[in-house]
Design an enzyme around this catalytic site. Structure first.
Site, mmCIF file in Angstrom:
data_model
loop_
_atom_site.group_PDB
_atom_site.id
_atom_site.type_symbol
_atom_site.label_atom_id
_atom_site.label_comp_id
_atom_site.label_asym_id
_atom_site.label_seq_id
_atom_site.Cartn_x
_atom_site.Cartn_y
_atom_site.Cartn_z
ATOM 1 N N ASP A 52 0.833 -1.202 0.000
ATOM 2 C CA ASP A 52 0.000 0.000 0.000
ATOM 3 C C ASP A 52 0.869 1.253 0.000
ATOM 4 O O ASP A 52 0.519 2.259 -0.630
ATOM 5 C CB ASP A 52 -0.909 0.008 1.237
ATOM 6 C CG ASP A 52 -2.021 -1.023 1.118
ATOM 7 O OD1 ASP A 52 -2.481 -1.276 -0.010
ATOM 8 O OD2 ASP A 52 -2.416 -1.592 2.160
ATOM 9 N N GLY A 53 2.001 1.184 0.718
ATOM 10 C CA GLY A 53 2.928 2.317 0.763
ATOM 11 C C GLY A 53 3.424 2.675 -0.628
ATOM 12 O O GLY A 53 3.564 3.855 -0.963
ATOM 13 N N ASN A 129 -5.246 8.507 1.704
ATOM 14 C CA ASN A 129 -5.638 7.883 2.966
ATOM 15 C C ASN A 129 -6.133 8.907 3.989
ATOM 16 O O ASN A 129 -7.282 8.870 4.389
ATOM 17 C CB ASN A 129 -4.459 7.148 3.596
ATOM 18 C CG ASN A 129 -4.387 5.685 3.194
ATOM 19 O OD1 ASN A 129 -5.299 5.180 2.555
ATOM 20 N ND2 ASN A 129 -3.322 5.019 3.565
ATOM 21 N N GLU A 130 -5.220 9.779 4.412
ATOM 22 C CA GLU A 130 -5.590 10.698 5.484
ATOM 23 C C GLU A 130 -4.578 11.800 5.685
ATOM 24 O O GLU A 130 -3.463 11.761 5.155
ATOM 25 C CB GLU A 130 -5.761 9.960 6.834
ATOM 26 C CG GLU A 130 -4.476 9.569 7.563
ATOM 27 C CD GLU A 130 -3.771 8.366 6.980
ATOM 28 O OE1 GLU A 130 -2.732 8.596 6.332
ATOM 29 O OE2 GLU A 130 -4.234 7.237 7.136
ATOM 30 N N ARG A 155 -8.392 18.905 22.678
ATOM 31 C CA ARG A 155 -7.115 18.748 23.372
ATOM 32 C C ARG A 155 -6.776 17.279 23.386
ATOM 33 O O ARG A 155 -7.606 16.452 23.795
ATOM 34 C CB ARG A 155 -7.199 19.254 24.814
ATOM 35 C CG ARG A 155 -7.180 20.747 24.934
ATOM 36 C CD ARG A 155 -7.319 21.175 26.383
ATOM 37 N NE ARG A 155 -7.304 22.628 26.489
ATOM 38 C CZ ARG A 155 -8.330 23.423 26.227
ATOM 39 N NH1 ARG A 155 -9.471 22.900 25.812
ATOM 40 N NH2 ARG A 155 -8.216 24.728 26.359
ATOM 41 N N ASP A 157 -3.741 14.069 21.700
ATOM 42 C CA ASP A 157 -2.522 13.744 20.948
ATOM 43 C C ASP A 157 -2.581 14.238 19.505
ATOM 44 O O ASP A 157 -1.569 14.604 18.928
ATOM 45 C CB ASP A 157 -2.299 12.225 20.928
ATOM 46 C CG ASP A 157 -1.698 11.732 22.232
ATOM 47 O OD1 ASP A 157 -1.491 12.576 23.136
ATOM 48 O OD2 ASP A 157 -1.435 10.522 22.347
ATOM 49 N N ALA A 192 -6.496 10.060 21.311
ATOM 50 C CA ALA A 192 -6.363 10.237 22.764
ATOM 51 C C ALA A 192 -6.744 11.646 23.227
ATOM 52 O O ALA A 192 -5.894 12.427 23.683
ATOM 53 C CB ALA A 192 -4.932 9.903 23.187
HETATM 54 P P1 NAD Z 1 3.453 1.358 6.261
HETATM 55 O O1 NAD Z 1 3.953 0.717 5.021
HETATM 56 O O2 NAD Z 1 4.060 1.016 7.558
HETATM 57 O O3 NAD Z 1 1.876 1.159 6.280
HETATM 58 C C1 NAD Z 1 1.263 0.888 7.409
HETATM 59 C C2 NAD Z 1 0.220 -0.188 7.164
HETATM 60 O O4 NAD Z 1 -0.959 0.450 6.713
HETATM 61 C C3 NAD Z 1 0.568 -1.258 6.137
HETATM 62 O O5 NAD Z 1 0.263 -2.504 6.693
HETATM 63 C C4 NAD Z 1 -0.373 -0.935 4.966
HETATM 64 O O6 NAD Z 1 -0.746 -2.109 4.245
HETATM 65 C C5 NAD Z 1 -1.546 -0.354 5.696
HETATM 66 N N1 NAD Z 1 -2.399 0.507 4.889
HETATM 67 C C6 NAD Z 1 -2.059 1.594 4.168
HETATM 68 N N2 NAD Z 1 -3.141 2.123 3.591
HETATM 69 C C7 NAD Z 1 -4.184 1.339 3.958
HETATM 70 C C8 NAD Z 1 -5.568 1.379 3.703
HETATM 71 N N3 NAD Z 1 -6.108 2.343 2.980
HETATM 72 N N4 NAD Z 1 -6.351 0.425 4.259
HETATM 73 C C9 NAD Z 1 -5.836 -0.539 5.022
HETATM 74 N N5 NAD Z 1 -4.526 -0.644 5.319
HETATM 75 C C10 NAD Z 1 -3.717 0.302 4.789
HETATM 76 O O7 NAD Z 1 3.564 2.914 6.196
HETATM 77 P P2 NAD Z 1 3.508 3.820 4.940
HETATM 78 O O8 NAD Z 1 3.888 3.087 3.742
HETATM 79 O O9 NAD Z 1 4.254 5.052 5.320
HETATM 80 O O10 NAD Z 1 1.952 4.102 4.866
HETATM 81 C C11 NAD Z 1 1.411 5.252 5.435
HETATM 82 C C12 NAD Z 1 0.095 4.875 5.999
HETATM 83 O O11 NAD Z 1 0.306 4.146 7.185
HETATM 84 C C13 NAD Z 1 -0.681 6.080 6.399
HETATM 85 O O12 NAD Z 1 -1.459 6.576 5.357
HETATM 86 C C14 NAD Z 1 -1.490 5.564 7.566
HETATM 87 O O13 NAD Z 1 -2.811 5.256 7.195
HETATM 88 C C15 NAD Z 1 -0.818 4.313 8.005
HETATM 89 N N6 NAD Z 1 -0.475 4.440 9.410
HETATM 90 C C16 NAD Z 1 -1.187 3.696 10.286
HETATM 91 C C17 NAD Z 1 -0.967 3.827 11.637
HETATM 92 C C18 NAD Z 1 -1.783 2.994 12.581
HETATM 93 O O14 NAD Z 1 -2.579 2.176 12.097
HETATM 94 N N7 NAD Z 1 -1.638 3.187 13.877
HETATM 95 C C19 NAD Z 1 -0.003 4.715 12.109
HETATM 96 C C20 NAD Z 1 0.708 5.454 11.192
HETATM 97 C C21 NAD Z 1 0.442 5.322 9.830
#
Ligand code: NAD
Length: 271
Positions: A52-53, A129-130, A155, A157, A192
């Site tokens: 996905d990255g 994504n976001e 207020r 994280d 949080a």
């Molecule tokens: P990464 O490769 O570590 O990706 C994190 C995980 O998110 C991977 O397992 C990937 O398959 C999954 N992922 C990404 N988009 C997805 C989607 N739309 N639906 C379901 N799973 C999805 O990190 P990266 O390559 O830098 O990807 C960035 C993404 O990682 C950000 O867009 C964010 O959504 C996600 N992320 C998740 C968390 C969390 O779940 N706590 C924290 C930080 C970032």
């Protein structure tokens, strides 16, 4: 919407590891043999090989030609949410790309406009994504306005504003709902939040329709760690962060049906 195969130009984005690179070379030579043109700058279709990255990276690379480019993802690691083809299927995928007019499905995106204190400067981003907003100094304190009215002072994280297809990513980890991508909406989820007799936030994720803009306005400090998908940057002297459903959409090339809820089930429950 159908796309004809004649004169089709393609590009491939690899995760960069040995397996993804080898697969990339294989697909490239197959597609060239089929008479398709390799064009890294103006592709009609972008194949992302990795996870996905990798697809997020490809999306941002071709973000300025979303109306002309469709994406398809092959995963070389564990099942990806956007990358849903496996390496064993690449012959099938290559033939499908070269021979069959494919279906294009369009999903909503998030538009983020960051305005800065000095000189009316602003920066516009699209997220697949976001967008996340975190403080660099401690607790994030932000006024949250919805459609021009103050909704709450947050207020905690941080805040996460996601698209429907991003709702299964960071948003899901924050307890947000999974939104079907046919819904033109964005979701605001808390990280949080501080809730006690003095400070209060809604505590539930909010789903906003296309015409409801969410504006985040700093209360004390103006420097924030803001991420757009995988890209996280320190933004200084921020006046406001505006989020809404973008006018643009992301287009995915579909060669077989893969319903959204099946994708969710395969990714999170069992395949
Ligand atoms: P990464 O490769 O570590 O990706 C994190 C995980 O998110 C991977 O397992 C990937 O398959 C999954 N992922 C990404 N988009 C997805 C989607 N739309 N639906 C379901 N799973 C999805 O990190 P990266 O390559 O830098 O990807 C960035 C993404 O990682 C950000 O867009 C964010 O959504 C996600 N992320 C998740 C968390 C969390 O779940 N706590 C924290 C930080 C970032």
């Amino acid at each position: 919407m159908k796309k004809k195969q004649e004169d089709m130009k393609f590009a491939i984005t690899s995760k960069g590891d040995a397996i993804s690179n080898a697969l990339t070379q294989k697909m490239k030579s197959y597609l060239l043999d089929f008479g398709l043109e390799y064009d890294e700058n103006q592709p009609d279709i972008v194949i992302s090989v990795g996870g996905d990255g990798t697809l997020l990276y490809a999306f941002h690379r071709y973000c300025r030609r979303l109306d002309k480019t469709a994406f398809v993802g092959v995963h070389t690691g564990h099942l990806g949410f956007y990358a849903d083809w496996v390496p064993e299927e690449i012959e099938k995928l290559v033939i499908a790309i070269a021979k069959t007019p494919y279906q294009v499905v369009e999903y909503p995106l998030l538009e983020v406009i960051i305005r800065y204190v000095n000189g009316g400067r602003e920066a516009r981003y699209l997220a697949l994504n976001e967008c996340t907003v975190k403080s660099v100094t401690g607790t994030l304190v932000m006024d949250v306005e919805i459609k021009g009215d103050l909704f709450e002072t947050f207020r905690g994280d941080g805040l996460c504003i996601s698209t429907p297809t991003g709702s299964t990513a960071y948003n899901k980890a924050l307890g947000g709902a999974i939104l079907h991508p046919s819904l033109e909406a964005i979701q605001l989820a808390e990280m949080a939040s501080i809730n006690n007799r003095v400070f209060r936030t809604i505590g539930s994720p909010l789903v906003l329709p296309a015409h409801h803009t969410c504006m985040l306005k700093p209360v004390n400090y103006s420097d924030f760690q803001i991420s757009i998908d995988h890209l996280s940057l320190l933004h200084k002297e921020v006046k406001s962060i505006q989020c809404r459903v973008a006018d643009e959409k992301v287009r995915f090339a579909r060669f077989r049906p893969f319903p959204f809820w099946k994708r969710v089930r395969d990714s999170f429950i069992t395949d």
